[in-house]
Scaffold this active site. Structure first.
Site, PDB file in Angstrom:
ATOM      1  N   HIS A 306      17.394 -11.296   4.127  1.00  0.00           N
ATOM      2  CA  HIS A 306      16.776 -10.861   2.880  1.00  0.00           C
ATOM      3  C   HIS A 306      15.756  -9.780   3.189  1.00  0.00           C
ATOM      4  O   HIS A 306      15.120  -9.826   4.249  1.00  0.00           O
ATOM      5  CB  HIS A 306      16.066 -12.047   2.192  1.00  0.00           C
ATOM      6  CG  HIS A 306      15.776 -11.796   0.759  1.00  0.00           C
ATOM      7  ND1 HIS A 306      14.652 -11.147   0.342  1.00  0.00           N
ATOM      8  CD2 HIS A 306      16.494 -12.090  -0.355  1.00  0.00           C
ATOM      9  CE1 HIS A 306      14.691 -11.048  -0.979  1.00  0.00           C
ATOM     10  NE2 HIS A 306      15.782 -11.612  -1.422  1.00  0.00           N
ATOM     11  N   ASP A 364      21.910 -17.287  -2.111  1.00  0.00           N
ATOM     12  CA  ASP A 364      23.350 -17.179  -2.363  1.00  0.00           C
ATOM     13  C   ASP A 364      24.190 -18.006  -1.411  1.00  0.00           C
ATOM     14  O   ASP A 364      25.391 -18.165  -1.613  1.00  0.00           O
ATOM     15  CB  ASP A 364      23.782 -15.707  -2.278  1.00  0.00           C
ATOM     16  CG  ASP A 364      23.235 -14.929  -3.442  1.00  0.00           C
ATOM     17  OD1 ASP A 364      23.163 -15.508  -4.526  1.00  0.00           O
ATOM     18  OD2 ASP A 364      22.855 -13.769  -3.254  1.00  0.00           O
TER      19      ASP A 364
HETATM   20  N1  CMC Z   1      24.536 -10.726   9.079  1.00  0.00           N
HETATM   21  C1  CMC Z   1      24.393 -10.125  10.286  1.00  0.00           C
HETATM   22  N2  CMC Z   1      23.396  -9.276  10.594  1.00  0.00           N
HETATM   23  C2  CMC Z   1      22.507  -8.998   9.635  1.00  0.00           C
HETATM   24  C3  CMC Z   1      22.577  -9.586   8.341  1.00  0.00           C
HETATM   25  C4  CMC Z   1      23.644 -10.464   8.089  1.00  0.00           C
HETATM   26  N3  CMC Z   1      23.761 -11.042   6.889  1.00  0.00           N
HETATM   27  N4  CMC Z   1      21.557  -9.133   7.572  1.00  0.00           N
HETATM   28  C5  CMC Z   1      20.859  -8.290   8.348  1.00  0.00           C
HETATM   29  N5  CMC Z   1      21.426  -8.210   9.591  1.00  0.00           N
HETATM   30  C6  CMC Z   1      20.907  -7.456  10.747  1.00  0.00           C
HETATM   31  C7  CMC Z   1      21.185  -5.963  10.610  1.00  0.00           C
HETATM   32  O1  CMC Z   1      22.424  -5.624  11.200  1.00  0.00           O
HETATM   33  C8  CMC Z   1      20.000  -5.374  11.331  1.00  0.00           C
HETATM   34  O2  CMC Z   1      20.232  -5.539  12.721  1.00  0.00           O
HETATM   35  P1  CMC Z   1      19.639  -4.411  13.758  1.00  0.00           P
HETATM   36  O3  CMC Z   1      18.152  -4.472  13.611  1.00  0.00           O
HETATM   37  O4  CMC Z   1      20.139  -4.849  15.113  1.00  0.00           O
HETATM   38  O5  CMC Z   1      20.215  -3.092  13.317  1.00  0.00           O
HETATM   39  C9  CMC Z   1      18.857  -6.323  10.979  1.00  0.00           C
HETATM   40  O6  CMC Z   1      19.469  -7.594  10.723  1.00  0.00           O
HETATM   41  C10 CMC Z   1      18.050  -5.891   9.751  1.00  0.00           C
HETATM   42  O7  CMC Z   1      18.968  -5.683   8.670  1.00  0.00           O
HETATM   43  P2  CMC Z   1      18.765  -4.614   7.500  1.00  0.00           P
HETATM   44  O8  CMC Z   1      20.091  -4.350   6.872  1.00  0.00           O
HETATM   45  O9  CMC Z   1      18.012  -3.440   8.037  1.00  0.00           O
HETATM   46  O10 CMC Z   1      17.805  -5.397   6.522  1.00  0.00           O
HETATM   47  P3  CMC Z   1      17.637  -5.174   4.974  1.00  0.00           P
HETATM   48  O11 CMC Z   1      16.335  -5.737   4.614  1.00  0.00           O
HETATM   49  O12 CMC Z   1      17.889  -3.751   4.620  1.00  0.00           O
HETATM   50  O13 CMC Z   1      18.861  -6.022   4.377  1.00  0.00           O
HETATM   51  C11 CMC Z   1      20.139  -7.573   3.164  1.00  0.00           C
HETATM   52  C12 CMC Z   1      18.728  -7.148   3.586  1.00  0.00           C
HETATM   53  C13 CMC Z   1      20.023  -8.739   2.182  1.00  0.00           C
HETATM   54  C14 CMC Z   1      20.848  -6.404   2.478  1.00  0.00           C
HETATM   55  C15 CMC Z   1      20.940  -7.991   4.424  1.00  0.00           C
HETATM   56  O14 CMC Z   1      20.286  -9.047   5.106  1.00  0.00           O
HETATM   57  C16 CMC Z   1      22.384  -8.393   4.085  1.00  0.00           C
HETATM   58  O15 CMC Z   1      23.248  -7.514   4.001  1.00  0.00           O
HETATM   59  N6  CMC Z   1      22.651  -9.723   3.886  1.00  0.00           N
HETATM   60  C17 CMC Z   1      23.948 -10.184   3.458  1.00  0.00           C
HETATM   61  C18 CMC Z   1      24.068 -10.004   1.948  1.00  0.00           C
HETATM   62  C19 CMC Z   1      23.288 -11.041   1.173  1.00  0.00           C
HETATM   63  O16 CMC Z   1      23.342 -12.221   1.465  1.00  0.00           O
HETATM   64  N7  CMC Z   1      22.577 -10.578   0.136  1.00  0.00           N
HETATM   65  C20 CMC Z   1      21.871 -11.457  -0.780  1.00  0.00           C
HETATM   66  C21 CMC Z   1      20.405 -11.243  -0.796  1.00  0.00           C
HETATM   67  S1  CMC Z   1      19.604 -12.594  -1.654  1.00  0.00           S
HETATM   68  C22 CMC Z   1      20.031 -12.363  -3.314  1.00  0.00           C
HETATM   69  C23 CMC Z   1      19.146 -11.397  -3.956  1.00  0.00           C
HETATM   70  O17 CMC Z   1      17.937 -11.675  -4.073  1.00  0.00           O
HETATM   71  O18 CMC Z   1      19.655 -10.344  -4.388  1.00  0.00           O
END
Ligand code: CMC
Length: 429
Positions: A306, A364
């Site tokens: 998240h 989720d």
């Molecule tokens: N599985 C594997 N690796 C992950 C995941 C995941 N679900 N989420 C983040 N990472 C890794 C990412 O690859 C990165 O690694 P590195 O630092 O080595 O490059 C690191 O963790 C940070 O990720 P980010 O994408 O820079 O973080 P963010 O804050 O931009 O992303 C997120 C947040 C929710 C988009 C992401 O965690 C994700 O894609 N999760 C899966 C989708 C999901 O479950 N979304 C629902 C969010 S809760 C409902 C809501 O409130 O909307």
């Protein structure tokens, strides 16, 4: 809000003093708005470090895993309140007393019907249209029914918009499901509670008079509460940005629905259940965890991570309990998908990749299993999220519109395109 503290920025030999504000909770923020007068802009893709507004509605401490609505912890609200009580709280700032609650509930029930003309919109969609596409279209279309009567600068008018949206969203959501089924639309039944009525419109038919199961309705109400608001997330920020232009609020909420649809936001619940089904068996989990860790593979563990929570999402804890309750109530406590989910959670929470990146299950992760046990098909999961989040969108919109100092939302950019060049006629190119 300001405690007299200042941050200093020195650039090209010039020093700028920037006010620092403290909220009631959470980190202080630096007011950089005056920099534009000196042609200096801050750069923050994804708004990682930017507070775009001030708000009294919801507070999140992502490190501690805290979520408060108007000061009340989400766990206490999910345990004790109804969804409509939470709607009242988010909209008005205080929990309702008995009379206020009764009159709010009556008012909402009074507005559950749609204009009959709205029903004809559905016929324009293919039967296999994604229900979120229908939601974007039909909710946006409400702006054609309520436009001239809305004065976005008047609090009474904004309140009526909020009531209409809270009341009509379940009706539209259920119709988007019925349309795909080829079943007749079911009118709302105002003798039922908010969540019972939704189950009635989803699963009722004109030839049967089945009462919705109260245990399942209560679980659904909890799901609505857990999704009611979440601070300045992508969809709420979209509603605020669209609303900042003075646009019709139904059109703004339709924009919010579009933003919610993506798998990085509200679409994750559908994607998560699909993923759990794809994993299928506990023995396949290590291969999927390896894929999630592989930088060359775009696969991510849906329902994990998240932007704000760097701890267990407090909504996920409540959702996990609700999931067990629903599976017990429908006699599916040995669901193999739940086994996959629990084992995946256990493995991920003990894996250094997830620990180091603070990737915990989010709301989720368990919501898909719970909604599926309620008989809701996976393409409706994000619709349920949109239905529940409508109050968050409209409470934030209302707060922004009530602010006399509101500003048109207009971000700047770091331009990286060509410098000015001469136009070349087509025959010379
Ligand atoms: N599985 C594997 N690796 C992950 C995941 C995941 N679900 N989420 C983040 N990472 C890794 C990412 O690859 C990165 O690694 P590195 O630092 O080595 O490059 C690191 O963790 C940070 O990720 P980010 O994408 O820079 O973080 P963010 O804050 O931009 O992303 C997120 C947040 C929710 C988009 C992401 O965690 C994700 O894609 N999760 C899966 C989708 C999901 O479950 N979304 C629902 C969010 S809760 C409902 C809501 O409130 O909307």
């Amino acid at each position: 809000m300001t405690d007299g503290q200042k941050a200093t920025l020195t650039l090209n030999g010039k020093t700028f003093e920037l006010p620092v504000y403290s909220g009631t909770l959470g980190p202080n923020v630096i007011d950089v708005s005056s920099l534009a007068q000196n042609d200096i802009f801050t750069y923050d893709p994804g708004f990682m470090s930017t507070a775009a507004c001030n708000s009294d509605i919801t507070f999140i401490d992502g490190d501690k895993g805290i979520l408060l609505h108007r000061g009340y912890p989400i766990g206490a609200l999910a345990e004790n309140a109804t969804y409509l009580e939470v709607c009242y709280l988010l909209l008005n700032g205080e929990l309702p007393n008995k009379e206020q609650y009764a009159s709010f509930e009556t008012e909402i029930k009074h507005h559950t019907l749609l204009h009959e003309q709205v029903r004809t919109f559905f016929n324009g969609f293919r039967r296999d249209a994604h229900p979120m596409a229908i939601m974007v279209g039909v909710v946006g279309a409400l702006s054609a029914f309520y436009n001239d009567t809305i004065n976005v600068n008047k609090s009474d008018s904004r309140r009526m918009t909020a009531v209409r949206l809270i009341a009509k969203m379940p009706t539209i959501a259920a119709m988007s499901y019925k349309y795909a089924q080829g079943q007749p639309f079911i009118y709302p039944d105002n003798t039922l509670s908010f969540s019972e009525n939704f189950l009635h419109m989803m699963f009722g038919t004109p030839c049967e008079n089945k009462k919705p199961n109260p245990v399942l309705a209560k679980a659904l109400d909890k799901i609505f509460i857990l999704h009611a608001d979440h601070e300045q997330n992508a969809s709420t920020s979209t509603v605020r940005l669209a609303g900042s232009t003075g646009a019709n609020p139904y059109a703004c909420v339709s924009a919010g629905i579009a933003a919610l649809w993506g798998p990085a936001h509200g679409g994750a619940n559908e994607a998560c259940l699909n993923m759990l089904r794809q994993i299928g068996d506990v023995k396949n989990i290590p291969a999927y965890v390896a894929r999630a860790k592989d930088k060359n593979d775009p696969f991510r563990l849906m329902g994990f991570g998240h932007r704000v929570y760097k701890n267990y999402d407090p909504r996920a804890k409540v959702m996990q309990e609700a999931c067990h309750q629903v599976l017990n109530a429908v006699g599916r406590k040995d669901d193999p998908i739940l086994d996959v989910a629990m084992e995946l959670e256990r493995i991920a929470l003990s894996d250094s990749y997830f620990i180091e990146r603070k990737l915990y299950p989010n709301v989720d992760f368990y919501s898909g299993i719970t909604l599926s046990a309620l008989g809701i098909p996976s393409n409706m999961f994000t619709v349920i999220f949109a239905l529940a989040r409508t109050i968050g969108w409209i409470a934030n919109w209302n707060e922004m519109m009530a602010d006399d100092h509101r500003k048109l939302g207009r971000p700047r950019q770091l331009y990286t395109g060509p410098v000015q060049r001469d136009y070349v006629p087509v025959e010379k190119r």
